[in-house]
Design a protein around this motif. Structure first.
Motif, PDB file in Angstrom:
ATOM      1  N   THR A  78       0.427 -56.647   2.484  1.00 15.09           N
ATOM      2  CA  THR A  78       1.823 -56.737   2.932  1.00 15.09           C
ATOM      3  C   THR A  78       2.341 -58.161   2.799  1.00 15.09           C
ATOM      4  O   THR A  78       3.481 -58.380   2.384  1.00 15.09           O
ATOM      5  CB  THR A  78       1.961 -56.250   4.392  1.00 15.09           C
ATOM      6  OG1 THR A  78       1.408 -54.934   4.484  1.00 15.09           O
ATOM      7  CG2 THR A  78       3.407 -56.211   4.828  1.00 15.09           C
ATOM      8  N   PHE A  79       1.511 -59.142   3.127  1.00 18.33           N
ATOM      9  CA  PHE A  79       1.887 -60.546   2.942  1.00 18.33           C
ATOM     10  C   PHE A  79       2.264 -60.810   1.486  1.00 18.33           C
ATOM     11  O   PHE A  79       3.295 -61.421   1.201  1.00 18.33           O
ATOM     12  CB  PHE A  79       0.750 -61.473   3.378  1.00 18.33           C
ATOM     13  CG  PHE A  79       0.945 -62.899   2.960  1.00 18.33           C
ATOM     14  CD1 PHE A  79       1.818 -63.724   3.650  1.00 18.33           C
ATOM     15  CD2 PHE A  79       0.274 -63.408   1.864  1.00 18.33           C
ATOM     16  CE1 PHE A  79       2.025 -65.032   3.258  1.00 18.33           C
ATOM     17  CE2 PHE A  79       0.465 -64.721   1.458  1.00 18.33           C
ATOM     18  CZ  PHE A  79       1.347 -65.533   2.155  1.00 18.33           C
ATOM     19  N   LEU A  80       1.440 -60.343   0.555  1.00 12.64           N
ATOM     20  CA  LEU A  80       1.714 -60.539  -0.869  1.00 12.64           C
ATOM     21  C   LEU A  80       3.028 -59.866  -1.264  1.00 12.64           C
ATOM     22  O   LEU A  80       3.856 -60.460  -1.963  1.00 12.64           O
ATOM     23  CB  LEU A  80       0.567 -59.997  -1.721  1.00 12.64           C
ATOM     24  CG  LEU A  80       0.782 -60.064  -3.233  1.00 12.64           C
ATOM     25  CD1 LEU A  80       0.909 -61.508  -3.720  1.00 12.64           C
ATOM     26  CD2 LEU A  80      -0.349 -59.349  -3.967  1.00 12.64           C
ATOM     27  N   GLU A  81       3.243 -58.644  -0.817  1.00 10.44           N
ATOM     28  CA  GLU A  81       4.455 -57.913  -1.179  1.00 10.44           C
ATOM     29  C   GLU A  81       5.717 -58.592  -0.640  1.00 10.44           C
ATOM     30  O   GLU A  81       6.709 -58.730  -1.355  1.00 10.44           O
ATOM     31  CB  GLU A  81       4.358 -56.469  -0.683  1.00 10.44           C
ATOM     32  CG  GLU A  81       3.308 -55.663  -1.427  1.00 10.44           C
ATOM     33  CD  GLU A  81       2.998 -54.322  -0.796  1.00 10.44           C
ATOM     34  OE1 GLU A  81       3.336 -54.110   0.409  1.00 10.44           O
ATOM     35  OE2 GLU A  81       2.414 -53.473  -1.489  1.00 10.44           O
ATOM     36  N   VAL A  82       5.668 -59.027   0.620  1.00  9.07           N
ATOM     37  CA  VAL A  82       6.820 -59.717   1.198  1.00  9.07           C
ATOM     38  C   VAL A  82       7.042 -61.052   0.489  1.00  9.07           C
ATOM     39  O   VAL A  82       8.183 -61.439   0.205  1.00  9.07           O
ATOM     40  CB  VAL A  82       6.647 -59.923   2.725  1.00  9.07           C
ATOM     41  CG1 VAL A  82       7.746 -60.812   3.295  1.00  9.07           C
ATOM     42  CG2 VAL A  82       6.624 -58.584   3.440  1.00  9.07           C
ATOM     43  N   GLY A  83       5.960 -61.741   0.181  1.00 11.97           N
ATOM     44  CA  GLY A  83       6.077 -63.006  -0.541  1.00 11.97           C
ATOM     45  C   GLY A  83       6.702 -62.829  -1.910  1.00 11.97           C
ATOM     46  O   GLY A  83       7.576 -63.602  -2.318  1.00 11.97           O
ATOM     47  N   ALA A 143       3.589 -68.125   7.998  1.00 16.85           N
ATOM     48  CA  ALA A 143       3.648 -68.297   9.455  1.00 16.85           C
ATOM     49  C   ALA A 143       3.963 -66.986  10.161  1.00 16.85           C
ATOM     50  O   ALA A 143       3.487 -66.748  11.273  1.00 16.85           O
ATOM     51  CB  ALA A 143       4.689 -69.356   9.809  1.00 16.85           C
ATOM     52  N   SER A 144       4.742 -66.139   9.527  1.00 16.84           N
ATOM     53  CA  SER A 144       5.081 -64.853  10.132  1.00 16.84           C
ATOM     54  C   SER A 144       3.868 -63.929  10.208  1.00 16.84           C
ATOM     55  O   SER A 144       3.670 -63.231  11.193  1.00 16.84           O
ATOM     56  CB  SER A 144       6.200 -64.189   9.329  1.00 16.84           C
ATOM     57  OG  SER A 144       6.484 -62.909   9.848  1.00 16.84           O
ATOM     58  N   PHE A 145       3.048 -63.937   9.170  1.00 15.95           N
ATOM     59  CA  PHE A 145       1.871 -63.069   9.131  1.00 15.95           C
ATOM     60  C   PHE A 145       0.651 -63.690   9.807  1.00 15.95           C
ATOM     61  O   PHE A 145      -0.169 -62.975  10.375  1.00 15.95           O
ATOM     62  CB  PHE A 145       1.524 -62.718   7.678  1.00 15.95           C
ATOM     63  CG  PHE A 145       2.414 -61.668   7.107  1.00 15.95           C
ATOM     64  CD1 PHE A 145       2.094 -60.325   7.215  1.00 15.95           C
ATOM     65  CD2 PHE A 145       3.595 -62.020   6.473  1.00 15.95           C
ATOM     66  CE1 PHE A 145       2.921 -59.342   6.698  1.00 15.95           C
ATOM     67  CE2 PHE A 145       4.432 -61.047   5.952  1.00 15.95           C
ATOM     68  CZ  PHE A 145       4.107 -59.709   6.060  1.00 15.95           C
ATOM     69  N   TYR A 146       0.546 -64.997   9.727  1.00 16.70           N
ATOM     70  CA  TYR A 146      -0.624 -65.711  10.252  1.00 16.70           C
ATOM     71  C   TYR A 146      -0.142 -66.901  11.094  1.00 16.70           C
ATOM     72  O   TYR A 146      -0.170 -68.049  10.633  1.00 16.70           O
ATOM     73  CB  TYR A 146      -1.523 -66.183   9.103  1.00 16.70           C
ATOM     74  CG  TYR A 146      -1.931 -65.056   8.178  1.00 16.70           C
ATOM     75  CD1 TYR A 146      -2.974 -64.190   8.518  1.00 16.70           C
ATOM     76  CD2 TYR A 146      -1.260 -64.841   6.968  1.00 16.70           C
ATOM     77  CE1 TYR A 146      -3.336 -63.143   7.682  1.00 16.70           C
ATOM     78  CE2 TYR A 146      -1.624 -63.798   6.134  1.00 16.70           C
ATOM     79  CZ  TYR A 146      -2.660 -62.948   6.497  1.00 16.70           C
ATOM     80  OH  TYR A 146      -3.025 -61.906   5.674  1.00 16.70           O
ATOM     81  N   TRP A 148      -8.780 -59.707  -0.008  1.00 22.09           N
ATOM     82  CA  TRP A 148      -9.854 -59.896   0.966  1.00 22.09           C
ATOM     83  C   TRP A 148      -9.446 -59.812   2.435  1.00 22.09           C
ATOM     84  O   TRP A 148     -10.307 -59.853   3.290  1.00 22.09           O
ATOM     85  CB  TRP A 148     -10.560 -61.227   0.713  1.00 22.09           C
ATOM     86  CG  TRP A 148     -11.307 -61.191  -0.585  1.00 22.09           C
ATOM     87  CD1 TRP A 148     -12.363 -60.388  -0.890  1.00 22.09           C
ATOM     88  CD2 TRP A 148     -11.041 -61.952  -1.742  1.00 22.09           C
ATOM     89  NE1 TRP A 148     -12.780 -60.609  -2.177  1.00 22.09           N
ATOM     90  CE2 TRP A 148     -11.983 -61.571  -2.735  1.00 22.09           C
ATOM     91  CE3 TRP A 148     -10.105 -62.936  -2.069  1.00 22.09           C
ATOM     92  CZ2 TRP A 148     -12.016 -62.122  -4.000  1.00 22.09           C
ATOM     93  CZ3 TRP A 148     -10.128 -63.485  -3.335  1.00 22.09           C
ATOM     94  CH2 TRP A 148     -11.080 -63.080  -4.279  1.00 22.09           C
ATOM     95  N   GLU A 149      -8.184 -59.694   2.715  1.00 23.05           N
ATOM     96  CA  GLU A 149      -7.754 -59.603   4.106  1.00 23.05           C
ATOM     97  C   GLU A 149      -7.120 -58.230   4.286  1.00 23.05           C
ATOM     98  O   GLU A 149      -5.972 -58.006   3.925  1.00 23.05           O
ATOM     99  CB  GLU A 149      -6.753 -60.745   4.413  1.00 23.05           C
ATOM    100  CG  GLU A 149      -6.685 -61.127   5.876  1.00 23.05           C
ATOM    101  CD  GLU A 149      -5.864 -60.163   6.694  1.00 23.05           C
ATOM    102  OE1 GLU A 149      -6.465 -59.480   7.559  1.00 23.05           O
ATOM    103  OE2 GLU A 149      -4.654 -60.085   6.503  1.00 23.05           O
ATOM    104  N   GLU A 150      -7.897 -57.320   4.832  1.00 22.48           N
ATOM    105  CA  GLU A 150      -7.519 -55.906   4.855  1.00 22.48           C
ATOM    106  C   GLU A 150      -6.317 -55.590   5.731  1.00 22.48           C
ATOM    107  O   GLU A 150      -5.522 -54.719   5.399  1.00 22.48           O
ATOM    108  CB  GLU A 150      -8.707 -55.063   5.318  1.00 22.48           C
ATOM    109  CG  GLU A 150      -9.857 -55.080   4.345  1.00 22.48           C
ATOM    110  CD  GLU A 150     -11.049 -54.296   4.850  1.00 22.48           C
ATOM    111  OE1 GLU A 150     -10.910 -53.518   5.808  1.00 22.48           O
ATOM    112  OE2 GLU A 150     -12.134 -54.474   4.270  1.00 22.48           O
ATOM    113  N   GLU A 151      -6.181 -56.291   6.844  1.00 17.52           N
ATOM    114  CA  GLU A 151      -5.150 -55.915   7.805  1.00 17.52           C
ATOM    115  C   GLU A 151      -3.736 -56.236   7.318  1.00 17.52           C
ATOM    116  O   GLU A 151      -2.853 -55.391   7.354  1.00 17.52           O
ATOM    117  CB  GLU A 151      -5.404 -56.612   9.144  1.00 17.52           C
ATOM    118  CG  GLU A 151      -4.486 -56.138  10.241  1.00 17.52           C
ATOM    119  CD  GLU A 151      -4.798 -56.787  11.568  1.00 17.52           C
ATOM    120  OE1 GLU A 151      -3.889 -56.818  12.407  1.00 17.52           O
ATOM    121  OE2 GLU A 151      -5.915 -57.271  11.767  1.00 17.52           O
TER     122      GLU A 151
END
Length: 176
Positions: A60-65, A123-126, A53-56
């Motif tokens: 990438t957040f999921l992949e890095v996580g 924190a890095s992404f948001y 649901w968060e396009e921007e």
């Protein structure tokens, strides 16, 4: 008394102080709830939710996580099974934990490692969520002490492991 013995003595005193206060305040249900936040399911659900649901930045957040957790988990298991520190509830005479731990060893705390890893990547992404994420991570770590399954240094080591794996994963991701 050598330095390690002094550190262990201080660690044990802080552990007992936290647990005495915890029992006096009757906080076991709250500690159980907070600890369950760090069981892992919430991290995956939040990561998947952001990816969908968060396009921007969500995907990438999921992949890095996922990369960060793929690095952290083997390191955590290696440390835990190499150091083999008994949990306080198994080592301290007459002490009984509020919960039954899922494994035998306590150092480092996997709950703290995962919570601080997640907070670091989030924190890095948001950045606007950083304070809340690290407060929740600290509360998850504290809950593990209050439940009687970790010493404070287990939490500190887990936090350090999680933060390092999160930062390393962020840098690794930027390289590729």
């Amino acid at each position: 008394m050598n330095r390690l013995q002094k550190l262990t003595a201080v660690d044990t005193r802080i552990f007992y102080w936290c647990n005495d206060l915890h029992r006096d305040l009757g906080m076991a249900p709250v500690s159980r709830f907070v600890s369950r936040l760090g069981d892992g399911v919430l991290y995956l659900l939040l990561g998947l939710g952001l990816a969908l649901w968060e396009e921007e930045l969500g995907l990438t957040f999921l992949e890095v996580g996922l990369l960060a957790f793929a690095l952290e988990l083997p390191l955590y298991l290696l440390l835990k099974n190499t150091i083999r520190r008994d949990r306080p509830c198994h080592r301290l005479d007459g002490f009984r934990a509020v919960i039954e731990p899922s494994d035998k060893f306590s150092f480092p705390s996997g709950h703290a490692a995962a919570a601080f890893l997640f907070a670091t990547v989030l924190a890095s992404f948001y950045p606007s969520l950083a304070l809340g994420a690290f407060v929740v991570a600290a509360l998850i770590g504290l809950s593990r002490i209050l439940l009687g399954v970790h010493y404070p240094t287990d939490i500190a080591a887990g936090a350090l492991l999680g933060i390092c794996c999160g930062v390393f994963s962020l840098h690794l991701w930027e390289m590729f």
